[in-house]
Motif scaffolding. Structure first.
Motif, PDB file in Angstrom:
ATOM      1  N   THR A 316      41.452  40.447  29.504  1.00 30.95           N
ATOM      2  CA  THR A 316      43.447  40.374  29.882  1.00 30.95           C
ATOM      3  C   THR A 316      43.893  39.086  30.527  1.00 30.95           C
ATOM      4  OG1 THR A 316      42.577  41.381  31.483  1.00 30.95           O
ATOM      5  CG2 THR A 316      42.573  42.661  29.600  1.00 30.95           C
ATOM      6  N   LEU A 317      44.613  38.982  30.646  1.00 33.19           N
ATOM      7  CA  LEU A 317      45.360  38.059  31.569  1.00 33.19           C
ATOM      8  C   LEU A 317      44.797  38.541  32.581  1.00 33.19           C
ATOM      9  CD1 LEU A 317      47.025  35.454  31.204  1.00 33.19           C
ATOM     10  CD2 LEU A 317      48.943  37.265  32.133  1.00 33.19           C
ATOM     11  N   GLU A 318      44.200  39.302  33.220  1.00 35.23           N
ATOM     12  CA  GLU A 318      44.320  39.454  34.729  1.00 35.23           C
ATOM     13  C   GLU A 318      42.696  39.696  35.161  1.00 35.23           C
ATOM     14  OE1 GLU A 318      46.710  42.060  33.400  1.00 35.23           O
ATOM     15  OE2 GLU A 318      48.307  42.110  35.040  1.00 35.23           O
ATOM     16  N   GLU A 319      42.124  39.931  34.303  1.00 36.77           N
ATOM     17  CA  GLU A 319      40.876  39.055  34.067  1.00 36.77           C
ATOM     18  C   GLU A 319      40.899  38.098  33.537  1.00 36.77           C
ATOM     19  OE1 GLU A 319      37.420  42.179  32.175  1.00 36.77           O
ATOM     20  OE2 GLU A 319      39.759  42.101  30.783  1.00 36.77           O
ATOM     21  N   MET A 320      40.884  36.789  33.361  1.00 33.90           N
ATOM     22  CA  MET A 320      40.976  35.407  33.180  1.00 33.90           C
ATOM     23  C   MET A 320      40.997  35.148  34.366  1.00 33.90           C
ATOM     24  SD  MET A 320      43.382  34.524  29.936  1.00 33.90           S
ATOM     25  CE  MET A 320      43.213  36.044  28.575  1.00 33.90           C
ATOM     26  N   CYS A 321      42.605  35.479  34.906  1.00 26.07           N
ATOM     27  CA  CYS A 321      42.906  35.245  36.465  1.00 26.07           C
ATOM     28  C   CYS A 321      42.138  35.476  37.665  1.00 26.07           C
ATOM     29  CB  CYS A 321      44.590  36.312  36.952  1.00 26.07           C
ATOM     30  SG  CYS A 321      45.594  35.453  35.842  1.00 26.07           S
ATOM     31  N   ARG A 322      41.360  36.326  37.600  1.00 29.88           N
ATOM     32  CA  ARG A 322      40.214  36.866  38.699  1.00 29.88           C
ATOM     33  C   ARG A 322      39.037  35.893  38.207  1.00 29.88           C
ATOM     34  NH1 ARG A 322      39.591  42.003  37.389  1.00 29.88           N
ATOM     35  NH2 ARG A 322      41.261  42.816  37.852  1.00 29.88           N
ATOM     36  N   SER A 323      38.508  35.690  37.568  1.00 30.57           N
ATOM     37  CA  SER A 323      37.856  34.813  36.954  1.00 30.57           C
ATOM     38  C   SER A 323      37.839  33.883  37.998  1.00 30.57           C
ATOM     39  CB  SER A 323      36.744  35.113  35.857  1.00 30.57           C
ATOM     40  OG  SER A 323      37.870  34.144  35.041  1.00 30.57           O
ATOM     41  N   ALA A 324      39.178  33.397  37.168  1.00 30.25           N
ATOM     42  CA  ALA A 324      39.234  31.751  37.502  1.00 30.25           C
ATOM     43  C   ALA A 324      39.761  31.683  39.260  1.00 30.25           C
ATOM     44  CB  ALA A 324      40.540  31.636  37.516  1.00 30.25           C
ATOM     45  N   TRP A 325      39.852  32.383  39.769  1.00 24.65           N
ATOM     46  CA  TRP A 325      40.250  32.769  41.560  1.00 24.65           C
ATOM     47  C   TRP A 325      38.536  32.926  41.889  1.00 24.65           C
ATOM     48  CZ3 TRP A 325      41.806  30.932  45.773  1.00 24.65           C
ATOM     49  CH2 TRP A 325      41.615  31.650  47.035  1.00 24.65           C
ATOM     50  N   ASN A 326      37.737  33.892  41.013  1.00 27.87           N
ATOM     51  CA  ASN A 326      36.430  33.573  41.810  1.00 27.87           C
ATOM     52  C   ASN A 326      35.658  32.551  41.878  1.00 27.87           C
ATOM     53  OD1 ASN A 326      36.750  36.280  42.662  1.00 27.87           O
ATOM     54  ND2 ASN A 326      36.058  37.110  40.341  1.00 27.87           N
ATOM     55  N   PHE A 327      35.824  31.152  40.794  1.00 26.64           N
ATOM     56  CA  PHE A 327      35.461  30.215  40.343  1.00 26.64           C
ATOM     57  C   PHE A 327      35.489  29.641  41.502  1.00 26.64           C
ATOM     58  CE2 PHE A 327      35.604  26.310  38.467  1.00 26.64           C
ATOM     59  CZ  PHE A 327      34.098  25.959  38.136  1.00 26.64           C
ATOM     60  N   GLU A 328      37.260  29.583  42.011  1.00 27.84           N
ATOM     61  CA  GLU A 328      38.173  28.375  42.788  1.00 27.84           C
ATOM     62  C   GLU A 328      37.342  28.242  44.114  1.00 27.84           C
ATOM     63  OE1 GLU A 328      40.601  25.804  42.293  1.00 27.84           O
ATOM     64  OE2 GLU A 328      39.943  25.608  44.052  1.00 27.84           O
TER      65      GLU A 328
END
Ligand code: NAD
Ligand code: WQD
Length: 331
Positions: A316-328
Protein backbone atom coordinates in the motif's frame (compact mmCIF):
# COMPACT_ATOMS: atom_id res chain seq x y z
CA UNK A 1 20.84 -18.81 -13.45
CA UNK A 2 24.05 -16.76 -13.80
CA UNK A 3 22.78 -13.21 -14.14
CA UNK A 4 24.66 -10.01 -14.87
CA UNK A 5 23.00 -7.01 -13.24
CA UNK A 6 24.22 -3.73 -14.69
CA UNK A 7 23.63 -0.83 -12.30
CA UNK A 8 23.17 -3.42 -9.54
CA UNK A 9 24.35 -1.16 -6.70
CA UNK A 10 21.72 1.43 -7.65
CA UNK A 11 18.28 1.88 -6.15
CA UNK A 12 16.15 -0.60 -8.13
CA UNK A 13 19.07 -2.84 -9.06
CA UNK A 14 20.06 -3.51 -5.44
CA UNK A 15 16.51 -4.56 -4.49
CA UNK A 16 16.40 -6.86 -7.50
CA UNK A 17 19.80 -8.41 -6.63
CA UNK A 18 18.43 -9.26 -3.17
CA UNK A 19 15.48 -11.15 -4.66
CA UNK A 20 17.66 -12.94 -7.24
CA UNK A 21 20.09 -14.12 -4.54
CA UNK A 22 17.21 -15.15 -2.30
CA UNK A 23 15.85 -17.43 -5.01
CA UNK A 24 19.28 -18.96 -5.66
CA UNK A 25 20.56 -17.17 -8.76
CA UNK A 26 24.26 -16.37 -9.13
CA UNK A 27 24.54 -12.58 -9.33
CA UNK A 28 27.34 -10.58 -10.92
CA UNK A 29 27.06 -6.80 -10.63
CA UNK A 30 28.72 -4.28 -12.91
CA UNK A 31 28.42 -0.65 -11.83
CA UNK A 32 30.71 2.35 -12.30
CA UNK A 33 29.43 3.86 -9.00
CA UNK A 34 28.54 7.14 -10.72
CA UNK A 35 25.30 7.19 -8.73
CA UNK A 36 25.75 4.57 -6.01
CA UNK A 37 28.22 3.29 -3.44
CA UNK A 38 30.18 0.07 -3.12
CA UNK A 39 28.87 -0.41 0.46
CA UNK A 40 25.61 -1.53 -1.16
CA UNK A 41 27.34 -4.81 -2.04
CA UNK A 42 27.88 -5.46 1.68
CA UNK A 43 24.30 -4.41 2.44
CA UNK A 44 23.02 -6.95 -0.09
CA UNK A 45 25.22 -9.56 1.60
CA UNK A 46 23.87 -8.63 5.05
CA UNK A 47 20.29 -9.07 3.85
CA UNK A 48 20.75 -12.31 1.92
CA UNK A 49 23.78 -13.97 3.52
CA UNK A 50 25.30 -14.15 0.02
CA UNK A 51 27.79 -11.74 -1.52
CA UNK A 52 27.24 -10.93 -5.18
CA UNK A 53 30.34 -10.70 -7.37
CA UNK A 54 31.02 -7.00 -7.92
CA UNK A 55 32.94 -5.27 -10.72
CA UNK A 56 33.48 -1.55 -10.55
CA UNK A 57 33.39 -0.98 -14.30
CA UNK A 58 31.62 0.99 -16.96
CA UNK A 59 29.27 -0.62 -19.48
CA UNK A 60 31.07 1.49 -22.08
CA UNK A 61 34.21 -0.52 -21.31
CA UNK A 62 34.00 -3.39 -23.79
CA UNK A 63 37.09 -5.17 -22.46
CA UNK A 64 35.77 -5.17 -18.91
CA UNK A 65 32.43 -6.59 -20.09
CA UNK A 66 34.20 -9.19 -22.19
CA UNK A 67 36.19 -10.36 -19.16
CA UNK A 68 33.01 -10.58 -17.07
CA UNK A 69 31.18 -12.69 -19.68
CA UNK A 70 34.21 -14.95 -20.18
CA UNK A 71 34.81 -15.42 -16.46
CA UNK A 72 31.22 -16.02 -15.38
CA UNK A 73 29.40 -17.60 -18.30
CA UNK A 74 26.57 -15.10 -18.02
CA UNK A 75 23.16 -16.50 -19.11
CA UNK A 76 20.97 -13.41 -18.77
CA UNK A 77 21.33 -9.67 -18.20
CA UNK A 78 19.13 -7.29 -16.25
CA UNK A 79 20.14 -3.88 -17.49
CA UNK A 80 19.55 -1.05 -15.01
CA UNK A 81 22.72 0.98 -15.64
CA UNK A 82 21.95 4.44 -16.92
CA UNK A 83 21.82 8.09 -16.04
CA UNK A 84 18.31 9.08 -14.95
CA UNK A 85 18.09 12.73 -13.86
CA UNK A 86 15.53 14.37 -16.12
CA UNK A 87 16.69 17.98 -15.54
CA UNK A 88 20.38 17.13 -15.90
CA UNK A 89 19.67 15.37 -19.19
CA UNK A 90 18.38 18.65 -20.65
CA UNK A 91 21.69 20.38 -19.89
CA UNK A 92 23.90 17.36 -20.74
CA UNK A 93 22.25 15.62 -23.71
CA UNK A 94 25.50 14.27 -25.16
CA UNK A 95 26.47 12.68 -21.85
CA UNK A 96 23.03 11.08 -21.56
CA UNK A 97 22.90 9.76 -25.12
CA UNK A 98 26.46 8.48 -24.87
CA UNK A 99 26.10 6.78 -21.50
CA UNK A 100 22.64 5.31 -21.99
CA UNK A 101 22.64 4.53 -25.70
CA UNK A 102 26.29 3.83 -26.53
CA UNK A 103 26.60 2.00 -23.20
CA UNK A 104 23.66 -0.25 -24.09
CA UNK A 105 24.96 -0.83 -27.64
CA UNK A 106 28.30 -1.92 -26.20
CA UNK A 107 26.58 -4.27 -23.77
CA UNK A 108 24.41 -5.78 -26.52
CA UNK A 109 27.40 -6.33 -28.78
CA UNK A 110 29.32 -8.14 -26.04
CA UNK A 111 26.23 -10.21 -25.16
CA UNK A 112 25.93 -11.29 -28.79
CA UNK A 113 29.61 -12.23 -28.96
CA UNK A 114 29.11 -14.45 -25.93
CA UNK A 115 25.86 -16.00 -27.18
CA UNK A 116 23.86 -14.45 -24.38
CA UNK A 117 20.47 -13.39 -25.78
CA UNK A 118 18.30 -12.85 -22.73
CA UNK A 119 17.86 -9.23 -21.64
CA UNK A 120 15.55 -7.42 -19.24
CA UNK A 121 15.63 -3.68 -19.87
CA UNK A 122 14.67 -0.87 -17.48
CA UNK A 123 12.36 1.32 -19.47
CA UNK A 124 10.04 3.96 -18.15
CA UNK A 125 6.49 5.26 -18.32
CA UNK A 126 8.11 8.40 -19.70
CA UNK A 127 8.08 6.71 -23.17
CA UNK A 128 4.32 7.38 -23.34
CA UNK A 129 4.94 11.15 -23.38
CA UNK A 130 1.64 12.87 -22.57
CA UNK A 131 -0.86 10.01 -22.72
CA UNK A 132 -4.24 10.68 -24.35
CA UNK A 133 -5.96 9.02 -21.38
CA UNK A 134 -5.28 7.07 -18.19
CA UNK A 135 -4.84 4.29 -17.19
CA UNK A 136 -2.04 3.72 -19.71
CA UNK A 137 -1.91 0.37 -21.52
CA UNK A 138 1.17 -1.08 -23.21
CA UNK A 139 -0.44 -0.65 -26.66
CA UNK A 140 -0.75 3.13 -26.23
CA UNK A 141 1.46 5.07 -28.64
CA UNK A 142 4.95 5.95 -27.46
CA UNK A 143 6.83 9.13 -28.33
CA UNK A 144 6.59 12.81 -27.49
CA UNK A 145 9.23 12.55 -24.79
CA UNK A 146 10.08 15.95 -23.36
CA UNK A 147 13.70 15.47 -22.33
CA UNK A 148 16.83 13.61 -23.51
CA UNK A 149 16.60 11.11 -20.65
CA UNK A 150 13.15 10.00 -21.76
CA UNK A 151 14.28 9.95 -25.37
CA UNK A 152 17.11 7.53 -24.51
CA UNK A 153 14.49 5.09 -23.20
CA UNK A 154 12.32 5.57 -26.28
CA UNK A 155 15.24 5.02 -28.68
CA UNK A 156 16.54 2.03 -26.73
CA UNK A 157 13.14 0.35 -26.88
CA UNK A 158 13.24 0.84 -30.64
CA UNK A 159 16.82 -0.42 -30.94
CA UNK A 160 15.99 -3.53 -28.93
CA UNK A 161 12.94 -4.23 -31.10
CA UNK A 162 15.07 -3.84 -34.26
CA UNK A 163 17.61 -6.22 -32.79
CA UNK A 164 15.04 -8.96 -32.41
CA UNK A 165 13.86 -8.44 -35.99
CA UNK A 166 17.45 -9.00 -37.13
CA UNK A 167 18.07 -12.10 -35.02
CA UNK A 168 15.26 -14.12 -33.47
CA UNK A 169 17.46 -15.71 -30.83
CA UNK A 170 16.93 -12.62 -28.66
CA UNK A 171 14.55 -12.79 -25.74
CA UNK A 172 13.94 -9.24 -24.54
CA UNK A 173 11.66 -7.71 -21.92
CA UNK A 174 10.95 -3.97 -21.91
CA UNK A 175 9.73 -3.08 -18.44
CA UNK A 176 8.07 0.32 -18.20
CA UNK A 177 8.35 1.40 -14.59
CA UNK A 178 6.00 3.97 -13.13
CA UNK A 179 7.11 5.78 -9.93
CA UNK A 180 9.15 3.49 -7.66
CA UNK A 181 9.41 4.65 -4.04
CA UNK A 182 10.09 3.08 -0.64
CA UNK A 183 12.93 0.90 0.54
CA UNK A 184 13.82 -2.62 1.64
CA UNK A 185 12.29 -3.55 4.99
CA UNK A 186 15.80 -4.05 6.46
CA UNK A 187 16.49 -0.30 5.92
CA UNK A 188 19.88 -1.34 4.53
CA UNK A 189 19.15 -0.34 0.94
CA UNK A 190 16.92 2.38 -0.51
CA UNK A 191 16.83 5.55 -2.56
CA UNK A 192 19.67 7.80 -1.44
CA UNK A 193 20.17 10.57 -4.02
CA UNK A 194 23.10 12.95 -3.71
CA UNK A 195 22.30 16.62 -3.13
CA UNK A 196 18.80 18.04 -3.25
CA UNK A 197 16.41 15.34 -4.49
CA UNK A 198 14.46 15.87 -7.73
CA UNK A 199 11.88 13.21 -6.99
CA UNK A 200 8.99 13.61 -4.62
CA UNK A 201 9.50 10.87 -2.02
CA UNK A 202 13.16 11.50 -1.14
CA UNK A 203 12.29 15.19 -0.89
CA UNK A 204 9.44 14.40 1.52
CA UNK A 205 11.61 12.16 3.73
CA UNK A 206 14.25 14.89 3.97
CA UNK A 207 11.63 17.44 4.98
CA UNK A 208 10.40 14.94 7.59
CA UNK A 209 13.94 14.61 8.92
CA UNK A 210 14.42 18.39 9.01
CA UNK A 211 17.25 18.39 6.44
CA UNK A 212 15.06 20.46 4.12
CA UNK A 213 12.63 23.08 5.47
CA UNK A 214 9.52 22.44 3.38
CA UNK A 215 8.17 20.69 0.32
CA UNK A 216 7.34 22.72 -2.79
CA UNK A 217 4.32 21.21 -4.54
CA UNK A 218 4.65 21.92 -8.23
CA UNK A 219 1.22 23.15 -9.20
CA UNK A 220 -2.29 22.75 -7.75
CA UNK A 221 -4.21 23.71 -10.88
CA UNK A 222 -3.98 20.44 -12.83
CA UNK A 223 -7.24 18.82 -13.94
CA UNK A 224 -6.98 16.18 -11.17
CA UNK A 225 -9.15 15.51 -8.09
CA UNK A 226 -7.23 18.01 -5.91
CA UNK A 227 -5.28 19.94 -8.57
CA UNK A 228 -1.89 18.32 -7.85
CA UNK A 229 -0.11 15.83 -10.15
CA UNK A 230 -1.24 12.21 -10.04
CA UNK A 231 1.25 9.33 -10.30
CA UNK A 232 1.39 5.56 -9.97
CA UNK A 233 3.68 5.09 -6.97
CA UNK A 234 4.96 1.53 -6.64
CA UNK A 235 6.94 -0.03 -3.81
CA UNK A 236 10.46 -0.80 -5.03
CA UNK A 237 10.23 -4.34 -3.61
CA UNK A 238 7.12 -4.99 -5.73
CA UNK A 239 8.94 -3.56 -8.73
CA UNK A 240 11.94 -5.83 -8.08
CA UNK A 241 9.56 -8.81 -7.89
CA UNK A 242 8.33 -7.89 -11.38
CA UNK A 243 11.83 -8.65 -12.72
CA UNK A 244 11.79 -12.11 -11.19
CA UNK A 245 8.33 -12.75 -12.63
CA UNK A 246 9.39 -11.73 -16.12
CA UNK A 247 12.61 -13.78 -16.00
CA UNK A 248 10.51 -16.84 -15.16
CA UNK A 249 8.53 -16.30 -18.37
CA UNK A 250 11.36 -15.57 -20.77
CA UNK A 251 11.68 -19.09 -22.08
CA UNK A 252 10.82 -18.12 -25.66
CA UNK A 253 12.44 -15.61 -27.97
CA UNK A 254 10.63 -12.33 -28.62
CA UNK A 255 10.18 -8.79 -27.38
CA UNK A 256 7.63 -8.36 -24.61
CA UNK A 257 6.52 -5.11 -23.03
CA UNK A 258 5.03 -4.72 -19.55
CA UNK A 259 3.87 -1.82 -17.44
CA UNK A 260 5.06 -2.24 -13.87
CA UNK A 261 2.76 -0.12 -11.75
CA UNK A 262 -0.05 -0.58 -9.24
CA UNK A 263 -2.90 0.62 -11.44
CA UNK A 264 -3.84 3.30 -8.91
CA UNK A 265 -3.09 6.99 -9.25
CA UNK A 266 -2.40 9.07 -6.15
CA UNK A 267 -1.86 12.82 -6.12
CA UNK A 268 1.04 14.64 -4.52
CA UNK A 269 -1.32 15.73 -1.71
CA UNK A 270 -2.56 12.12 -1.31
CA UNK A 271 1.05 11.02 -0.88
CA UNK A 272 1.76 13.75 1.68
CA UNK A 273 -1.35 12.74 3.64
CA UNK A 274 -0.41 9.03 3.49
CA UNK A 275 3.11 9.89 4.69
CA UNK A 276 1.69 11.86 7.62
CA UNK A 277 -0.66 8.98 8.55
CA UNK A 278 2.09 6.36 8.26
CA UNK A 279 4.71 8.25 10.26
CA UNK A 280 2.85 10.76 12.43
CA UNK A 281 5.10 13.52 11.05
CA UNK A 282 3.64 16.69 9.57
CA UNK A 283 5.09 17.76 6.22
CA UNK A 284 5.12 21.55 5.79
CA UNK A 285 4.54 22.53 2.17
CA UNK A 286 3.89 25.46 -0.11
CA UNK A 287 2.28 25.53 -3.53
CA UNK A 288 4.81 26.50 -6.21
CA UNK A 289 4.59 26.93 -9.98
CA UNK A 290 4.19 23.88 -12.19
CA UNK A 291 7.48 22.17 -13.04
CA UNK A 292 8.23 22.40 -16.78
CA UNK A 293 7.69 19.09 -18.57
CA UNK A 294 5.36 17.63 -15.90
CA UNK A 295 2.07 16.05 -16.92
CA UNK A 296 -1.17 16.02 -14.95
CA UNK A 297 -1.70 12.28 -14.63
CA UNK A 298 0.38 9.19 -15.28
CA UNK A 299 -0.81 5.82 -14.04
CA UNK A 300 -0.83 2.34 -15.42
CA UNK A 301 -3.08 -0.44 -16.42
CA UNK A 302 -0.85 -3.26 -15.10
CA UNK A 303 -3.30 -6.06 -15.99
CA UNK A 304 -1.12 -7.50 -18.78
CA UNK A 305 1.67 -8.29 -16.29
CA UNK A 306 -0.84 -9.90 -13.94
CA UNK A 307 -2.43 -11.94 -16.71
CA UNK A 308 0.78 -13.10 -18.38
CA UNK A 309 3.33 -13.12 -15.55
CA UNK A 310 1.14 -13.65 -12.49
CA UNK A 311 2.70 -10.51 -11.02
CA UNK A 312 0.79 -7.85 -9.12
CA UNK A 313 2.03 -5.07 -6.84
CA UNK A 314 1.03 -5.86 -3.24
CA UNK A 315 2.11 -3.03 -0.96
CA UNK A 316 0.00 0.00 0.00
CA UNK A 317 0.94 3.67 -0.25
CA UNK A 318 1.27 3.80 3.56
CA UNK A 319 3.72 0.88 3.46
CA UNK A 320 5.73 2.67 0.78
CA UNK A 321 5.85 5.83 2.94
CA UNK A 322 6.74 3.97 6.12
CA UNK A 323 9.61 2.07 4.50
CA UNK A 324 10.95 5.23 2.83
CA UNK A 325 10.90 7.00 6.20
CA UNK A 326 12.52 4.09 8.06
CA UNK A 327 15.31 4.08 5.48
CA UNK A 328 15.81 7.85 5.74
CA UNK A 329 16.01 7.63 9.55
CA UNK A 330 18.51 4.76 9.41
CA UNK A 331 20.76 6.61 6.98
P1 NAD B 1 20.22 4.50 -9.95
O1 NAD B 1 20.92 5.70 -10.43
O2 NAD B 1 20.05 4.32 -8.48
O3 NAD B 1 20.92 3.18 -10.53
C1 NAD B 1 21.57 3.16 -11.78
C2 NAD B 1 22.98 2.61 -11.55
O4 NAD B 1 23.67 2.57 -12.80
C3 NAD B 1 23.82 3.48 -10.61
O5 NAD B 1 24.31 2.67 -9.56
C4 NAD B 1 24.95 4.03 -11.50
O6 NAD B 1 26.15 4.16 -10.78
C5 NAD B 1 25.01 2.97 -12.59
N1 NAD B 1 25.51 3.43 -13.88
C6 NAD B 1 25.12 4.51 -14.60
N2 NAD B 1 25.81 4.58 -15.76
C7 NAD B 1 26.64 3.50 -15.78
C8 NAD B 1 27.61 3.03 -16.70
N3 NAD B 1 27.87 3.68 -17.83
N4 NAD B 1 28.29 1.91 -16.39
C9 NAD B 1 28.06 1.25 -15.25
N5 NAD B 1 27.16 1.66 -14.33
C10 NAD B 1 26.47 2.78 -14.60
O7 NAD B 1 18.80 4.45 -10.69
P2 NAD B 1 17.52 3.54 -10.43
O8 NAD B 1 16.45 4.41 -9.91
O9 NAD B 1 17.90 2.32 -9.71
O10 NAD B 1 17.15 3.21 -11.94
C11 NAD B 1 17.59 2.01 -12.57
C12 NAD B 1 17.12 2.03 -14.01
O11 NAD B 1 15.70 2.16 -14.04
C13 NAD B 1 17.67 3.21 -14.83
O12 NAD B 1 17.94 2.76 -16.14
C14 NAD B 1 16.53 4.19 -14.82
O13 NAD B 1 16.56 5.03 -15.95
C15 NAD B 1 15.33 3.26 -14.85
N6 NAD B 1 14.11 3.87 -14.31
C16 NAD B 1 14.12 4.42 -13.05
C17 NAD B 1 12.97 5.01 -12.54
C18 NAD B 1 12.96 5.67 -11.19
O14 NAD B 1 12.05 6.46 -10.92
N7 NAD B 1 13.90 5.39 -10.29
C19 NAD B 1 11.79 5.01 -13.30
C20 NAD B 1 11.81 4.43 -14.57
C21 NAD B 1 12.98 3.85 -15.07
C1 WQD C 1 6.10 13.17 -8.96
C2 WQD C 1 5.08 14.28 -8.73
C3 WQD C 1 5.85 16.46 -9.42
C4 WQD C 1 9.04 16.85 -6.44
C5 WQD C 1 10.20 11.04 -12.77
C6 WQD C 1 10.71 10.96 -14.18
C7 WQD C 1 10.24 9.69 -14.81
C8 WQD C 1 10.57 8.47 -13.93
C9 WQD C 1 10.16 8.66 -12.52
C10 WQD C 1 12.65 7.57 -14.66
C11 WQD C 1 5.00 15.28 -9.90
C12 WQD C 1 5.64 16.42 -7.92
C13 WQD C 1 7.99 16.38 -7.21
C14 WQD C 1 8.82 17.94 -5.57
C15 WQD C 1 6.53 18.00 -6.28
N1 WQD C 1 11.99 8.27 -13.86
N2 WQD C 1 6.75 16.95 -7.13
N3 WQD C 1 7.56 18.49 -5.54
O1 WQD C 1 8.23 13.44 -12.54
O2 WQD C 1 6.51 11.59 -12.14
O3 WQD C 1 8.79 11.01 -12.81
O4 WQD C 1 10.65 9.91 -12.03
O5 WQD C 1 12.29 7.05 -15.66
O6 WQD C 1 10.85 9.61 -16.06
O7 WQD C 1 10.22 12.07 -14.91
O8 WQD C 1 8.43 11.85 -10.55
O9 WQD C 1 8.90 12.11 -8.16
O10 WQD C 1 9.80 13.83 -9.77
O11 WQD C 1 7.35 13.75 -9.32
O12 WQD C 1 5.42 18.54 -6.20
O13 WQD C 1 9.72 18.43 -4.88
O14 WQD C 1 5.51 15.04 -7.59
O15 WQD C 1 5.46 17.70 -9.94
O16 WQD C 1 3.65 15.68 -10.01
P1 WQD C 1 7.91 12.10 -12.07
P2 WQD C 1 8.72 12.89 -9.40
Amino acid sequence: MRILVTGGTGYIGSHTCVQLLERGDEVVIVDNLSNSKEIVVSSIEKITGKRPVFYRADILDREALDTIFTTHGIEAVIHFAGLKAVGESVSKPLEYYHNNITGTLTLLDVMREHNCFKLVFSSSATVYGTPASVPIREDFPTGGTTNPYGTTKLYLERILSDLFVSDDRWSIALLRYFNPIGAHESCLIGDNPNGIPNNLMPYVTRVAKGTLPQLSIYGNDYPTHDGTGVRDFIHVEDLAAGHIAVLNHMTDAGVRVYNLGTGVGYSVLDLVAAFERATGIKIPYRIADRRPGDIAECWSDPSKAERELGWKAQRTLEEMCRSAWNFEKAN
